[in-house]
Design a protein around this motif. Structure first.
Motif, mmCIF file in Angstrom:
data_model
loop_
_atom_site.group_PDB
_atom_site.id
_atom_site.type_symbol
_atom_site.label_atom_id
_atom_site.label_comp_id
_atom_site.label_asym_id
_atom_site.label_seq_id
_atom_site.Cartn_x
_atom_site.Cartn_y
_atom_site.Cartn_z
ATOM 1 N N SER A 32 0.827 -1.201 0.000
ATOM 2 C CA SER A 32 0.000 0.000 0.000
ATOM 3 C C SER A 32 0.864 1.255 0.000
ATOM 4 O O SER A 32 0.589 2.220 -0.727
ATOM 5 C CB SER A 32 -0.935 0.008 1.213
ATOM 6 O OG SER A 32 -1.676 1.211 1.274
ATOM 7 N N ALA A 33 1.934 1.254 0.799
ATOM 8 C CA ALA A 33 2.810 2.425 0.872
ATOM 9 C C ALA A 33 3.505 2.675 -0.460
ATOM 10 O O ALA A 33 3.590 3.816 -0.933
ATOM 11 C CB ALA A 33 3.842 2.233 1.985
ATOM 12 N N LEU A 34 4.007 1.624 -1.087
ATOM 13 C CA LEU A 34 4.758 1.787 -2.327
ATOM 14 C C LEU A 34 3.862 2.102 -3.514
ATOM 15 O O LEU A 34 4.343 2.621 -4.529
ATOM 16 C CB LEU A 34 5.582 0.526 -2.609
ATOM 17 C CG LEU A 34 6.703 0.224 -1.603
ATOM 18 C CD1 LEU A 34 7.440 -1.052 -1.991
ATOM 19 C CD2 LEU A 34 7.667 1.391 -1.478
ATOM 20 N N ASP A 35 2.572 1.815 -3.390
ATOM 21 C CA ASP A 35 1.629 2.160 -4.459
ATOM 22 C C ASP A 35 1.325 3.658 -4.507
ATOM 23 O O ASP A 35 0.772 4.145 -5.493
ATOM 24 C CB ASP A 35 0.314 1.396 -4.284
ATOM 25 C CG ASP A 35 0.413 -0.042 -4.768
ATOM 26 O OD1 ASP A 35 1.381 -0.360 -5.480
ATOM 27 O OD2 ASP A 35 -0.470 -0.846 -4.416
ATOM 28 N N GLN A 36 1.662 4.376 -3.450
ATOM 29 C CA GLN A 36 1.332 5.797 -3.376
ATOM 30 C C GLN A 36 2.354 6.643 -4.139
ATOM 31 O O GLN A 36 3.517 6.260 -4.284
ATOM 32 C CB GLN A 36 1.303 6.256 -1.920
ATOM 33 C CG GLN A 36 0.257 5.569 -1.077
ATOM 34 C CD GLN A 36 0.246 6.100 0.341
ATOM 35 O OE1 GLN A 36 0.290 7.316 0.559
ATOM 36 N NE2 GLN A 36 0.185 5.218 1.315
ATOM 37 N N SER A 37 1.900 7.811 -4.570
ATOM 38 C CA SER A 37 2.826 8.791 -5.141
ATOM 39 C C SER A 37 3.782 9.278 -4.056
ATOM 40 O O SER A 37 3.455 9.276 -2.863
ATOM 41 C CB SER A 37 2.054 9.967 -5.728
ATOM 42 O OG SER A 37 1.233 9.551 -6.792
ATOM 43 N N ARG A 38 4.977 9.711 -4.476
ATOM 44 C CA ARG A 38 6.016 10.105 -3.531
ATOM 45 C C ARG A 38 6.146 11.619 -3.446
ATOM 46 O O ARG A 38 6.017 12.332 -4.453
ATOM 47 C CB ARG A 38 7.359 9.495 -3.934
ATOM 48 C CG ARG A 38 7.376 7.982 -3.940
ATOM 49 C CD ARG A 38 8.794 7.447 -3.962
ATOM 50 N NE ARG A 38 9.625 8.148 -4.936
ATOM 51 C CZ ARG A 38 10.942 8.271 -4.844
ATOM 52 N NH1 ARG A 38 11.583 7.773 -3.807
ATOM 53 N NH2 ARG A 38 11.634 8.890 -5.791
ATOM 54 N N VAL A 39 6.418 12.077 -2.247
ATOM 55 C CA VAL A 39 6.711 13.480 -1.975
ATOM 56 C C VAL A 39 7.798 13.521 -0.898
ATOM 57 O O VAL A 39 8.228 12.484 -0.393
ATOM 58 C CB VAL A 39 5.459 14.241 -1.473
ATOM 59 C CG1 VAL A 39 4.399 14.343 -2.555
ATOM 60 C CG2 VAL A 39 4.887 13.576 -0.214
ATOM 61 N N LEU A 40 8.218 14.709 -0.531
ATOM 62 C CA LEU A 40 9.117 14.863 0.609
ATOM 63 C C LEU A 40 8.349 14.531 1.885
ATOM 64 O O LEU A 40 7.266 15.059 2.130
ATOM 65 C CB LEU A 40 9.642 16.299 0.677
ATOM 66 C CG LEU A 40 10.573 16.635 1.843
ATOM 67 C CD1 LEU A 40 11.832 15.774 1.808
ATOM 68 C CD2 LEU A 40 10.950 18.104 1.814
ATOM 69 N N VAL A 41 8.902 13.638 2.688
ATOM 70 C CA VAL A 41 8.264 13.170 3.917
ATOM 71 C C VAL A 41 9.131 13.552 5.116
ATOM 72 O O VAL A 41 10.297 13.154 5.190
ATOM 73 C CB VAL A 41 8.052 11.640 3.889
ATOM 74 C CG1 VAL A 41 7.471 11.144 5.214
ATOM 75 C CG2 VAL A 41 7.129 11.243 2.738
#
Length: 341
Positions: A188-197
């Motif tokens: 689920s986490a890797l399916d999400q789009s990425r941003v600065l976290v």
């Protein structure tokens, strides 16, 4: 002399040499007599001191190598400032010794002042800051929240909470359940789009300041799932909010994120599901971290807050049938695993 006292002696020697050029470069005049006293400490090896001379105050960070590394803090302060986020200015640094001199963002965290009446306004400011750095192009060299990192974080739960704290060894069936749970949450986490976290974007790390908020503890920032920080903001270790109110805040964030071009999920329901599962990953990790801090570092006070994280997890299990395996796994642990420390 105890090691911490020896470091404090080195820190004050360094401060005595770096203050005159700092004051000169800022045109603050001569360095006045001042007091130095503890400002705060956290779950890491870092300590903070406040240098106070009348109305002027500065913050000293003591981050002892090799346990801590100041370089990510300095780098991320520059990155976040570029986005217009209010972060401490690094006035002087000795990276080899682990010393930083910072401007002071204030004495009150969100955790100190937030209540039912002011929460909407404070969280509105926090969301504005979050959207600002989530809108940054991903051009800086930062670690990624990849499969390996997510898996290492989750493994803290069986290694430190189950084995070290509860004294349990997982059986073959439980090991299979755990791997299935990890695969589901990581997928689920890797399916999400990425941003600065930020990775710890919560009221304890937000200062009541002008402009508001001041943002701290950002040195572990990575590029990762878009729901991570907003979930962290409303489900932290030290206070909880009614789910209906959290959902309203999440909806407001989701709508603003879409307007800003931050790559949240296309539907609010998909965003909520991703947020729920992202939260479970974080909660399991933090429970493991709190157990490690207790048993490795001799700081047991954090374990009192695992009840809150288990409550978050159980609430998500109740509304997400796909997490039935996690529910069964937790139910098989000793009673204190789901109820107390």
């Amino acid at each position: 002399m105890p090691e911490q006292d020896e470091r404090l002696h080195k820190l004050t020697d360094w401060l005595e040499h770096c203050l005159p050029p700092v004051f000169a470069s800022r045109e603050w005049g001569a360095v006045p007599p001042a007091e130095l006293f503890p400002a705060s400490s956290d779950a890491s090896f870092r300590r903070y001191f406040r240098w106070q001379a009348g109305p002027r105050s500065l913050i000293l960070m003591d981050a002892p190598p090799p346990q801590e590394d100041c370089r990510p803090f300095v780098k991320m302060a520059e990155v976040l400032a570029r986005a217009g986020v209010h972060v401490p200015t690094v006035l002087a640094a000795d990276l080899s010794q682990g010393f930083l001199l910072l401007d002071d963002l204030g004495r009150q965290t969100y955790l100190d002042v937030i209540d039912d009446d002011n929460a909407d306004a404070l969280f509105a400011d926090a969301i504005a800051a979050l959207l600002a750095f989530q809108s940054l192009p991903m051009r800086d060299e930062l670690p990624s929240y990849d499969d390996a990192l997510l898996r290492r974080e989750l493994q803290l739960f069986p290694d430190w909470y189950v084995r070290e704290h509860l004294g349990c060894e997982l059986g073959e069936q439980q090991q299979a359940q755990w791997q299935s749970i990890c695969d589901q949450l990581i997928g689920s986490a890797l399916d999400q789009s990425r941003v600065l976290v930020h990775r710890d974007f919560m009221p304890r790390n937000l200062m009541l300041s002008e402009p508001n908020p001041g943002v701290l503890d950002f040195q572990d920032a990575v590029y990762g799932p878009v729901t991570y920080d907003i979930t962290c903001l409303f489900k932290d270790a030290f206070l909880s909010w009614p789910q209906a109110r959290v959902d309203r805040w999440l909806l407001g964030y989701w709508e603003q994120a879409r307007e800003r071009g931050v790559p949240v999920q296309d539907s609010f329901e998909a965003f909520l599901r991703a947020s729920d599962l992202m939260g479970v990953q974080r909660h399991l990790k933090v429970i493991g971290i709190f157990a490690r801090i207790c048993h490795r570092d001799g700081k047991p006070k954090y374990l009192a807050d695992v009840r809150r994280f288990f409550a978050y997890i159980q609430a998500v299990i109740a509304r997400r049938p796909e997490l039935v395996v996690l529910g069964d796994f937790l139910a098989d642990l000793p009673a204190q695993g789901s109820q107390s420390a």
